[in-house]
Design a protein around this motif. Structure first.
Motif, PDB file in Angstrom:
ATOM      1  N   LEU A  84      21.784   0.159  12.634  1.00 35.60           N
ATOM      2  CA  LEU A  84      23.049   0.698  13.130  1.00 35.60           C
ATOM      3  C   LEU A  84      23.237   2.151  12.702  1.00 35.60           C
ATOM      4  N   ASN A  85      22.699   2.495  11.548  1.00 32.68           N
ATOM      5  CA  ASN A  85      22.846   3.867  11.058  1.00 32.68           C
ATOM      6  C   ASN A  85      22.182   4.874  11.992  1.00 32.68           C
ATOM      7  N   THR A  86      21.108   4.443  12.656  1.00 37.18           N
ATOM      8  CA  THR A  86      20.392   5.344  13.557  1.00 37.18           C
ATOM      9  C   THR A  86      20.813   5.188  15.014  1.00 37.18           C
ATOM     10  N   MET A  87      21.361   4.025  15.384  1.00 45.53           N
ATOM     11  CA  MET A  87      21.646   3.748  16.787  1.00 45.53           C
ATOM     12  C   MET A  87      23.127   3.834  17.148  1.00 45.53           C
ATOM     13  N   LEU A  88      24.011   3.536  16.181  1.00 46.86           N
ATOM     14  CA  LEU A  88      25.425   3.381  16.502  1.00 46.86           C
ATOM     15  C   LEU A  88      26.086   4.728  16.776  1.00 46.86           C
ATOM     16  N   THR A  89      26.829   4.797  17.877  1.00 48.27           N
ATOM     17  CA  THR A  89      27.623   5.981  18.230  1.00 48.27           C
ATOM     18  C   THR A  89      29.050   5.528  18.527  1.00 48.27           C
ATOM     19  N   ASN A  90      29.943   6.488  18.716  1.00 52.09           N
ATOM     20  CA  ASN A  90      31.336   6.156  19.012  1.00 52.09           C
ATOM     21  C   ASN A  90      31.454   5.369  20.316  1.00 52.09           C
ATOM     22  N   ARG A  91      30.572   5.629  21.267  1.00 52.57           N
ATOM     23  CA  ARG A  91      30.628   4.916  22.542  1.00 52.57           C
ATOM     24  C   ARG A  91      30.148   3.476  22.408  1.00 52.57           C
ATOM     25  N   LEU A  92      29.300   3.203  21.393  1.00 51.05           N
ATOM     26  CA  LEU A  92      28.750   1.858  21.239  1.00 51.05           C
ATOM     27  C   LEU A  92      29.572   0.971  20.314  1.00 51.05           C
ATOM     28  N   ILE A  93      30.486   1.569  19.542  1.00 51.26           N
ATOM     29  CA  ILE A  93      31.287   0.780  18.602  1.00 51.26           C
ATOM     30  C   ILE A  93      32.096  -0.310  19.308  1.00 51.26           C
ATOM     31  N   PRO A  94      32.755  -0.039  20.452  1.00 51.42           N
ATOM     32  CA  PRO A  94      33.491  -1.130  21.121  1.00 51.42           C
ATOM     33  C   PRO A  94      32.597  -2.302  21.511  1.00 51.42           C
ATOM     34  N   PHE A  95      31.357  -2.025  21.907  1.00 52.99           N
ATOM     35  CA  PHE A  95      30.451  -3.112  22.278  1.00 52.99           C
ATOM     36  C   PHE A  95      30.024  -3.915  21.048  1.00 52.99           C
ATOM     37  N   LEU A  96      29.833  -3.220  19.916  1.00 51.15           N
ATOM     38  CA  LEU A  96      29.511  -3.917  18.680  1.00 51.15           C
ATOM     39  C   LEU A  96      30.639  -4.857  18.274  1.00 51.15           C
ATOM     40  N   LEU A  97      31.871  -4.350  18.317  1.00 51.85           N
ATOM     41  CA  LEU A  97      33.021  -5.177  17.953  1.00 51.85           C
ATOM     42  C   LEU A  97      33.208  -6.325  18.944  1.00 51.85           C
ATOM     43  N   LEU A  98      32.986  -6.037  20.241  1.00 49.06           N
ATOM     44  CA  LEU A  98      33.109  -7.088  21.248  1.00 49.06           C
ATOM     45  C   LEU A  98      32.118  -8.218  20.977  1.00 49.06           C
ATOM     46  N   GLY A  99      30.868  -7.853  20.700  1.00 44.22           N
ATOM     47  CA  GLY A  99      29.869  -8.870  20.396  1.00 44.22           C
ATOM     48  C   GLY A  99      30.205  -9.657  19.141  1.00 44.22           C
ATOM     49  N   PHE A 100      30.738  -8.956  18.135  1.00 39.91           N
ATOM     50  CA  PHE A 100      31.103  -9.626  16.890  1.00 39.91           C
ATOM     51  C   PHE A 100      32.211 -10.654  17.114  1.00 39.91           C
ATOM     52  N   PHE A 101      33.269 -10.260  17.834  1.00 43.98           N
ATOM     53  CA  PHE A 101      34.392 -11.179  18.042  1.00 43.98           C
ATOM     54  C   PHE A 101      34.011 -12.342  18.959  1.00 43.98           C
ATOM     55  N   ILE A 102      33.166 -12.073  19.948  1.00 46.08           N
ATOM     56  CA  ILE A 102      32.702 -13.171  20.805  1.00 46.08           C
ATOM     57  C   ILE A 102      31.905 -14.181  19.989  1.00 46.08           C
ATOM     58  N   THR A 103      31.043 -13.672  19.123  1.00 47.24           N
ATOM     59  CA  THR A 103      30.242 -14.560  18.279  1.00 47.24           C
ATOM     60  C   THR A 103      31.121 -15.361  17.327  1.00 47.24           C
ATOM     61  N   ALA A 104      32.134 -14.698  16.756  1.00 51.51           N
ATOM     62  CA  ALA A 104      32.958 -15.344  15.732  1.00 51.51           C
ATOM     63  C   ALA A 104      33.923 -16.368  16.304  1.00 51.51           C
ATOM     64  N   TYR A 105      34.460 -16.128  17.519  1.00 50.43           N
ATOM     65  CA  TYR A 105      35.573 -16.946  17.996  1.00 50.43           C
ATOM     66  C   TYR A 105      35.289 -17.727  19.275  1.00 50.43           C
ATOM     67  N   SER A 106      34.200 -17.446  19.957  1.00 48.66           N
ATOM     68  CA  SER A 106      33.976 -18.133  21.238  1.00 48.66           C
ATOM     69  C   SER A 106      33.285 -19.482  21.077  1.00 48.66           C
ATOM     70  N   GLY A 107      32.510 -19.640  19.999  1.00 51.67           N
ATOM     71  CA  GLY A 107      31.756 -20.875  19.832  1.00 51.67           C
ATOM     72  C   GLY A 107      30.485 -20.926  20.666  1.00 51.67           C
ATOM     73  N   LEU A 108      30.152 -19.834  21.357  1.00 50.45           N
ATOM     74  CA  LEU A 108      28.937 -19.791  22.157  1.00 50.45           C
ATOM     75  C   LEU A 108      27.715 -19.659  21.251  1.00 50.45           C
ATOM     76  N   SER A 109      26.572 -20.122  21.747  1.00 50.90           N
ATOM     77  CA  SER A 109      25.323 -19.958  21.017  1.00 50.90           C
ATOM     78  C   SER A 109      24.808 -18.537  21.204  1.00 50.90           C
TER      79      SER A 109
END
Length: 255
Positions: A196-221
């Motif tokens: 993440l230190n080399t790849m993460l940008t301000n434009r990618l942060i929303p997608f990172l958070l979106l993936g995190f919350f989907i993983t944490a709360y959706s129950g999907l595999s």
């Protein structure tokens, strides 16, 4: 047995150096390395059978960043040799593969710790202008350490018998096992942080958070989330490229 132990130890060196010095030829995969062992010991069929079984066991193991998963490469070499030399079946070979993979994982964690310190030493030598010594640390000493990490346990296991490996695993104190287990859980997070230190940008942060919350709360595999992410990426790419093409066409018409 001495000659066979040396040959299998050399096979282990080639396989461990595959992704570190020789490129990426997939020699580390259990199916491939077990086939090599079968060829070396004169029983290709059993090598393929044991390798296929071990491959199924290792499909879910992924080496991310500095993480050290159970070492199915070392386990495949020793378990396949055990099955061929003792005329055992694939199921029996699987039982010996598990403790060996755990031992290989612990050795991998120790090796990564040693190499990380050598990397800092190489950085110091580079700052001092001693480029030859820094190059030897990366190319010579790193290669030799990884080679010994594989050759020595494989040679001992084949020459003295696989019971020696089991005894070594059982003799490891619980505090050391717990410490290495904790380190193996921290290292994947550290590996992700480096990526993440080399790849993460301000434009990618929303997608990172979106993936995190989907993983944490959706129950999907993980597979379901990955499929959803692929579809989303495809739609966004289509919209972006279509919009870009329309702008380019409009600019050409204006000209």
């Amino acid at each position: 047995m001495l000659f066979q132990a040396i040959i299998l130890g050399l096979i282990g060196i080639v396989c461990i150096l595959d992704s570190r010095l020789l490129g990426r030829l997939n020699f580390e995969r259990p199916l491939i390395v077990s086939t090599f062992v079968g060829l070396a010991l004169g029983d290709l069929e059993k090598g393929l059978i044991v390798g296929a079984s071990l491959e199924l066991m290792s499909l879910g193991l992924v080496n991310i960043g500095a993480a050290a998963p159970p070492d199915m490469n070392m386990a495949s070499i020793i378990a396949t040799a055990f099955a061929i030399l003792s005329n055992a079946n694939a199921e029996t070979a699987l039982t010996i593969a598990i403790p060996i993979s755990v031992l290989g994982q612990m050795l991998g964690i120790v090796m990564r710790t040693v190499l990380s310190n050598l990397t800092h030493r190489a950085d110091t030598l580079i700052l001092e202008g001693k480029y030859g010594r820094a190059r030897r640390i990366h190319i010579l000493w790193g290669t030799c350490l990884y080679a010994s990490m594989y050759f020595v346990p494989i040679f001992l296991a084949i020459y003295f018998g696989t019971d020696l490996v089991k005894q070594i695993v059982e003799a490891i104190p619980e505090w050391l096992t717990n410490g290495l287990t904790l380190a193996s859980k921290i290292l994947p997070a550290y590996g992700f942080a480096l990526l993440l230190n080399t790849m993460l940008t301000n434009r990618l942060i929303p997608f990172l958070l979106l993936g995190f919350f989907i993983t944490a709360y959706s129950g999907l595999s993980i597979i379901g989330i990955a499929a959803f992410a692929c579809i989303l990426a495809f739609l966004m790419a289509e919209l972006t490229f279509k919009s870009g093409n329309q702008e380019t066409t409009a600019d050409l018409l204006d000209d």
